[in-house]
Design a protein around this motif. Sequence first.
Motif, PDB file in Angstrom:
ATOM      1  N   ALA A 206     -30.824   9.756  -3.108  1.00 26.48           N
ATOM      2  CA  ALA A 206     -30.318   9.993  -1.754  1.00 26.48           C
ATOM      3  C   ALA A 206     -28.881   9.502  -1.659  1.00 26.48           C
ATOM      4  N   ILE A 207     -28.048  10.242  -0.942  1.00 27.98           N
ATOM      5  CA  ILE A 207     -26.663   9.834  -0.694  1.00 27.98           C
ATOM      6  C   ILE A 207     -26.479   9.607   0.802  1.00 27.98           C
ATOM      7  N   LEU A 208     -25.900   8.461   1.142  1.00 31.03           N
ATOM      8  CA  LEU A 208     -25.637   8.157   2.549  1.00 31.03           C
ATOM      9  C   LEU A 208     -24.324   8.783   2.988  1.00 31.03           C
ATOM     10  N   GLY A 209     -24.236   9.121   4.260  1.00 26.90           N
ATOM     11  CA  GLY A 209     -23.004   9.698   4.789  1.00 26.90           C
ATOM     12  C   GLY A 209     -21.929   8.638   4.958  1.00 26.90           C
ATOM     13  N   LEU A 210     -20.683   9.068   4.895  1.00 24.73           N
ATOM     14  CA  LEU A 210     -19.572   8.135   5.069  1.00 24.73           C
ATOM     15  C   LEU A 210     -19.428   7.708   6.523  1.00 24.73           C
ATOM     16  N   ASN A 211     -19.512   8.666   7.432  1.00 22.94           N
ATOM     17  CA  ASN A 211     -19.257   8.420   8.845  1.00 22.94           C
ATOM     18  C   ASN A 211     -20.553   8.184   9.618  1.00 22.94           C
ATOM     19  N   PRO A 212     -20.472   7.591  10.826  1.00 24.32           N
ATOM     20  CA  PRO A 212     -21.666   7.466  11.654  1.00 24.32           C
ATOM     21  C   PRO A 212     -22.326   8.827  11.866  1.00 24.32           C
ATOM     22  N   HIS A 213     -23.644   8.856  11.749  1.00 26.99           N
ATOM     23  CA  HIS A 213     -24.415  10.097  11.908  1.00 26.99           C
ATOM     24  C   HIS A 213     -23.995  11.153  10.889  1.00 26.99           C
ATOM     25  N   SER A 214     -23.466  10.697   9.741  1.00 30.37           N
ATOM     26  CA  SER A 214     -22.956  11.619   8.703  1.00 30.37           C
ATOM     27  C   SER A 214     -21.937  12.595   9.278  1.00 30.37           C
ATOM     28  N   GLY A 215     -21.178  12.128  10.270  1.00 23.97           N
ATOM     29  CA  GLY A 215     -20.091  12.919  10.829  1.00 23.97           C
ATOM     30  C   GLY A 215     -20.455  13.811  11.993  1.00 23.97           C
ATOM     31  N   ASP A 216     -21.757  13.955  12.279  1.00 21.35           N
ATOM     32  CA  ASP A 216     -22.183  14.852  13.377  1.00 21.35           C
ATOM     33  C   ASP A 216     -21.509  16.217  13.264  1.00 21.35           C
ATOM     34  N   ASN A 217     -21.691  16.836  12.088  1.00 17.87           N
ATOM     35  CA  ASN A 217     -21.143  18.173  11.835  1.00 17.87           C
ATOM     36  C   ASN A 217     -19.633  18.253  12.045  1.00 17.87           C
ATOM     37  N   GLY A 218     -18.942  17.185  11.679  1.00 20.89           N
ATOM     38  CA  GLY A 218     -17.487  17.181  11.759  1.00 20.89           C
ATOM     39  C   GLY A 218     -16.919  16.583  13.017  1.00 20.89           C
ATOM     40  N   ILE A 220     -17.411  13.479  14.116  1.00 17.35           N
ATOM     41  CA  ILE A 220     -16.980  12.095  13.834  1.00 17.35           C
ATOM     42  C   ILE A 220     -16.492  12.044  12.392  1.00 17.35           C
ATOM     43  N   GLY A 221     -15.381  12.659  12.102  1.00 14.48           N
ATOM     44  CA  GLY A 221     -14.865  12.683  10.738  1.00 14.48           C
ATOM     45  C   GLY A 221     -15.354  13.890   9.971  1.00 14.48           C
TER      46      GLY A 221
END
Length: 347
Positions: A206-218, A220-221
């Motif tokens: 498993a890979i964790l997202g960099l940004n909160p909520h894995s970026g929320d589809n762009g 949040i980053g």
Amino acid sequence: MKESDKIIVGISIGDVNGIGIEVILKTFEDIRVLEFCTPVIFGSTKVISYYKKNLNSNVAINGIDNLNSIIPNKFNVLNVWKENVDIETGKATELSGKYAFKSLESATNALKSGNIDVLVTAPINKENIQSDDFNFNGHTEYLESKLEGKSLMILMADSLRVGLITGHVPLKDVASLITPERIMGKVMIMNKTLQRDFNIRKPKIAILGLNPHSGDNGLIGKEDEEIVKPTIDKCRQKNMLVFGPYAADGFFGSETYKQFDGVLAMYHDQGLAPFKTLSFGKGVNFTSGLSKIRTSPDHGTAYDIAGENKANHHSFNEAMFAAIKIFNNRSEFDELVENSMTSKASK
């Protein structure tokens, strides 16, 4: 097992003013441990004897001056230095950093040359160990500079294994370091180590997202959408079972991590904060990806309790037995691969 077949475990003592020597001595107070390995402590009999007396330890010391004098079933202490060292328990001093490096350097040389089979490192202070000879952020970076391969720091306890895509780097630099090449490289190291060192045939990562909520589809980053997800797709095209990116908070909170053999966190605290919350006191730091095996406990020098006979040795004990198990798994895997190649070549 014959005495000559026992794995030789080299142990660096860490900061002489911390709890390293205490947890080492406590581990070997149970003489049954000597049935599984032959230990070699890289330090000096004078320093070990000081702590033995202070802790009222029953460990019998076998002092040696060269690695040819190692005796099985003994607590071997290699005299890396002969001079007296002033011990100031609980204090970070220039002197304690100097001798921490002397121990580590000697143990690493022995590991590199094959005089010991695995290395278990007691905690260092990353600040006072710095010198012209040691200009690294920690054990992992130092060992990578001395051994073959590219390293991946993995914290592990039971079936939980958390690796770091970026390690000891400032948080402000993390995003710029998250590249497809780095992610792919760390995934490949983890996939190989899970197969070779942990005997997992088809590991799930498993890979964790960099940004909160894995970026929320762009929202949040954009890194997770533009870098992480496409790289995960490329990993799967290489027949690696890689999934994500997962939002770190929900991933650990919902116990989703239990569905995977390995987890890759984007940065140090993203992975290690939940790891230590879940398993502090029994976790092990494993430097995977290198030509030799090194493990360590998951705690630091603990100056606040040094010399007070309060240190818990369970993490160090786990680190030592993890190194032994990984060594056996790796040896078995390499033998199977070699036999398979020999068999194919003979056809």
